[in-house]
Design an enzyme around this catalytic site. Sequence first.
Site, short mmCIF file in Angstrom:
data_model
loop_
_atom_site.label_atom_id
_atom_site.label_comp_id
_atom_site.label_asym_id
_atom_site.label_seq_id
_atom_site.Cartn_x
_atom_site.Cartn_y
_atom_site.Cartn_z
N GLU A 49 0.81 -1.27 -0.08
CA GLU A 49 0.08 0.15 0.03
C GLU A 49 0.91 1.31 -0.05
O GLU A 49 1.98 1.32 0.56
CB GLU A 49 -1.00 0.06 1.12
CG GLU A 49 -2.35 -0.60 0.86
CD GLU A 49 -2.30 -2.10 1.55
OE1 GLU A 49 -3.30 -2.67 1.24
OE2 GLU A 49 -1.16 -2.55 1.83
N THR A 50 0.20 2.27 -0.70
CA THR A 50 1.03 3.70 -0.37
C THR A 50 -0.24 4.24 0.31
O THR A 50 -1.48 4.36 -0.34
CB THR A 50 1.05 4.08 -1.83
OG1 THR A 50 2.36 3.44 -2.18
CG2 THR A 50 1.83 5.64 -1.70
#
Length: 270
Positions: A49-50
Amino acid sequence: MTRLTQPIAVVDAFTSQAFRGNPAGVCLLDGPAPSEWMQLVAREMAHAETAFVWPLADHESGFFSLKWFTPTTEVDLCGHATLAAAHWLWQSGMLPIGQPARFATLSGPLGATLDGDWIELDFPAEPAQAVPAPPELADMLGAKPVWVGRNRLDYLVELTDAAQVRALTPDLSRFGPLGFRGIIVTAAGDEGYDLVSRGFFPNVGIPEDPVTGSAHCALAPYWAAKLGKTELSAYQASARGGELRLRLDGVRVKLRGQAVTTLEGRIWGP
């Protein structure tokens, strides 16, 4: 023509050691950005994830908007990227050290507080309800489930023991028809932990997640009921590994972990 850039970092979450735990991208923005751009950045970062964070008011209030993207899609809830975002807000000076961070997200309001070297996240509990095991589940996992449940995000599967969880080699190519984000596999803990787990989410572009905070929103109520205790120590037994401390507090789960920044830089803005 000058192009805008935005601060971005990589933070290893749920660990006190660099290059362990779960790496997350964290991008600090001045304001909302197009979803299409955030998705491209998440694909470029290529982490599970970012997180994208921007102030909803004067940043000194500690109130931010927070969105999470995998390399392929936006997700409703992510624990490790929230912990990473809070860590870098304090480290970057966006928030004074120790001031609580508050986030508006697709899963409602979330909070993060700093206690020494540990960050505590305030997340919603996501208890799983018992369901019949899909006929193909045992073959997909390569292990026979002891118990199978499901919440709005994932399947939760208990196996016989921690050794079975650690040795699991599931057939990820067969996960698609399940139709959910993925499968959390767990067992009673070993090596001094109350529980161990692993998380597989190929349907959102994450074959195996190194450490999954949101999975523990299901694991905490499950193991609290089984073990008769509300405070738990947890280990996610991926190749990188990660440690969490959990506390079930009614309909909320307190997730505690540590974090280490491994990279800082800037990325072209939207």
